[in-house]
Design an enzyme around this catalytic site. Structure first.
Site, short mmCIF file in Angstrom:
data_model
loop_
_atom_site.label_atom_id
_atom_site.label_comp_id
_atom_site.label_asym_id
_atom_site.label_seq_id
_atom_site.Cartn_x
_atom_site.Cartn_y
_atom_site.Cartn_z
N ASP A 1 50.46 46.87 53.37
CA ASP A 1 49.51 46.38 52.37
C ASP A 1 48.66 45.22 52.88
O ASP A 1 48.44 44.27 52.49
CB ASP A 1 50.11 46.01 51.02
CG ASP A 1 49.25 45.64 49.90
OD1 ASP A 1 47.90 46.31 50.22
OD2 ASP A 1 49.62 45.30 48.94
N HIS B 1 45.69 47.55 49.24
CA HIS B 1 45.58 47.74 47.69
C HIS B 1 44.15 47.59 47.00
O HIS B 1 43.84 47.93 46.27
CB HIS B 1 46.77 47.63 47.03
CG HIS B 1 46.84 46.25 46.36
ND1 HIS B 1 47.73 45.41 46.79
CD2 HIS B 1 46.36 45.98 45.16
CE1 HIS B 1 47.83 44.17 46.09
NE2 HIS B 1 46.98 44.59 44.94
N SER C 1 45.84 39.17 44.28
CA SER C 1 46.18 40.03 45.36
C SER C 1 45.25 39.91 46.49
O SER C 1 43.91 39.63 46.27
CB SER C 1 46.03 41.54 44.98
OG SER C 1 47.25 41.97 44.42
N1 ARG Z 1 49.18 43.15 42.82
C1 ARG Z 1 48.76 42.12 42.33
C2 ARG Z 1 47.31 42.00 42.22
O1 ARG Z 1 46.88 42.99 42.36
C3 ARG Z 1 49.33 40.75 42.75
C4 ARG Z 1 50.75 40.57 42.14
C5 ARG Z 1 51.59 39.59 42.83
N2 ARG Z 1 52.71 39.33 41.83
C6 ARG Z 1 53.88 38.53 42.15
N3 ARG Z 1 54.79 38.56 41.09
N4 ARG Z 1 53.68 37.73 43.02
O2 ARG Z 1 46.66 41.10 41.85
#
Ligand code: ARG
Length: 364
Positions: free
Chosen positions: A202, A149, A294
């Site tokens: 992902d 992503h 992420s």
């Molecule tokens: N999708 C998030 C990003 O793009 C990471 C989220 C992780 N969330 C969590 N509660 N561990 O940085």
């Protein structure tokens, strides 16, 4: 040129090409003893994590906006945290943030930050590092493991390699030092089954144009997980993600200690599925990864076991962070870290053939 010489010449050119294209793969495997047998591992069909009943979780996440940072949304650009101490107070007097996701900490002699890279997208706004986009880790001198992503936009298109930069050897996101290496990206490879807005598969790779210089202390390569992570395994995440939900990105990389949870528990999280693991801190639910983390690594026992993927918000009770399961995707990672995965199989017969032809040509 005689027919056999022409043949030899072509073979040697082909051989040279094969050698060139396989280099990224070699480094990945030569990195660690456990990677010694490339052929054996190429053929290994990795055991998949036993999936508990898919019916036991709801498909509607409570907060979709937090579940998945979209490829075209850079990590939030907010006030940076330049504090170097651990503190859980917001020191209003000095106008500085000292917040960390509770339980997050900065290690004085961080032995994990050397594996971490900051993936940057687009141009800097004002400062070095303010275009930090995602985390990643070095799995070879030319390959960065990250989340899919982080690599595709909202139209599910793979983003241009020219827009990315990988920064290694920089424990402080905003500080360029003599150890900092900025690397250009040659190829952007999200998992081909990853679909934006869904959260499965992902994982992705960035193939670098040039080799990163490793010194074992500021920049280094981390081996991939070699076992299905058991529930209870103690791990650490590290990244420059926001220090609390909706908060600012830190300057210094922050660590947090987590424990791998059972599949039964993980399947209670919306959108959890095959190829994922989940982790939280059993003593403190606020310990979690968050936006900007992420793609970053979940390290356990000196190997990378997870890639930060999604969560229902961050640090909330009765849930956990979800990570792409590196062991589950190991085969995909190994194959795609190689520019030409079949090359190694062809190499030996090719060398023999070329030598045979060279000898024959010489004797004729
Ligand atoms: N999708 C998030 C990003 O793009 C990471 C989220 C992780 N969330 C969590 N509660 N561990 O940085």
């Amino acid at each position: 040129m005689g027919v056999s010489k022409f043949y030899v010449y072509n073979l040697l050119v082909l051989l040279l090409f094969v050698e060139q294209s396989v280099s990224g793969y070699d480094q990945l495997w030569n990195n660690d003893n456990e990677f010694a047998s490339r052929e054996r591992n190429c053929r290994t069909l990795y055991k998949r994590r036993s999936a508990a009943s898919m019916n036991s979780f709801s498909m509607a996440p409570s907060d979709m906006s937090q579940v998945h940072a979209r490829g075209d949304e850079p990590a939030p650009k907010t006030q940076s945290d330049n504090s170097s101490q651990n503190s859980d107070t917001n020191d209003k007097d000095k106008g500085e943030f000292h917040f960390l996701v509770t339980g997050g900490y900065r290690h004085e002699n961080d032995d994990l930050v050397k594996f971490l890279v900051s993936i940057r997208h687009g141009k800097t706004y004002k400062f070095f590092g303010d275009n930090h986009y995602c985390g990643g880790c070095l799995i070879s001198k030319t390959v960065v493991l990250t989340a899919a992503h982080c690599l595709v936009n909202s139209k599910n298109q793979v983003m241009s390699s020219r827009r990315f930069k990988v920064v290694a050897g920089t424990p402080r996101r905003l500080l360029e030092t003599s150890n900092t290496q900025e690397l250009q990206v040659k190829e952007v490879k999200p998992h081909e089954n990853y679909i934006d807005d869904a959260v499965h598969d992902d994982v992705g790779l960035l193939i670098l144009q040039d080799k990163v210089q490793t010194d074992g202390s500021t920049v280094d390569i981390i081996p991939l997980a070699d076992e299905d992570p058991p529930a209870g395994l103690e791990c650490t995440i590290i990244g420059w993600g926001v220090i609390f939900e909706g908060g600012p990105l830190p300057d210094e990389a922050v660590r947090a200690d987590l424990t791998i949870l059972s599949n039964d528990y993980c399947y209670t999280i919306s959108e959890f599925g095959t190829g994922m693991i989940c982790a939280s801190n059993p003593e403190n639910f606020e310990v979690d990864s968050c936006q900007g983390d992420s793609g970053g690594p979940l390290f356990c026992e000196g190997k990378v076991f997870g890639v930060v993927s999604f969560g229902e918000g961050c640090g909330r009770p009765d849930t956990a962070g979800v990570y792409a399961d590196v062991y589950y995707y190991r085969e995909w990672i190994e194959l795609n870290a190689a520019t030409c995965p079949l090359a190694s199989w062809f190499r030996l017969p090719l060398i023999t053939l070329a030598m045979q032809q060279a000898l024959r040509a010489h004797c004729l």
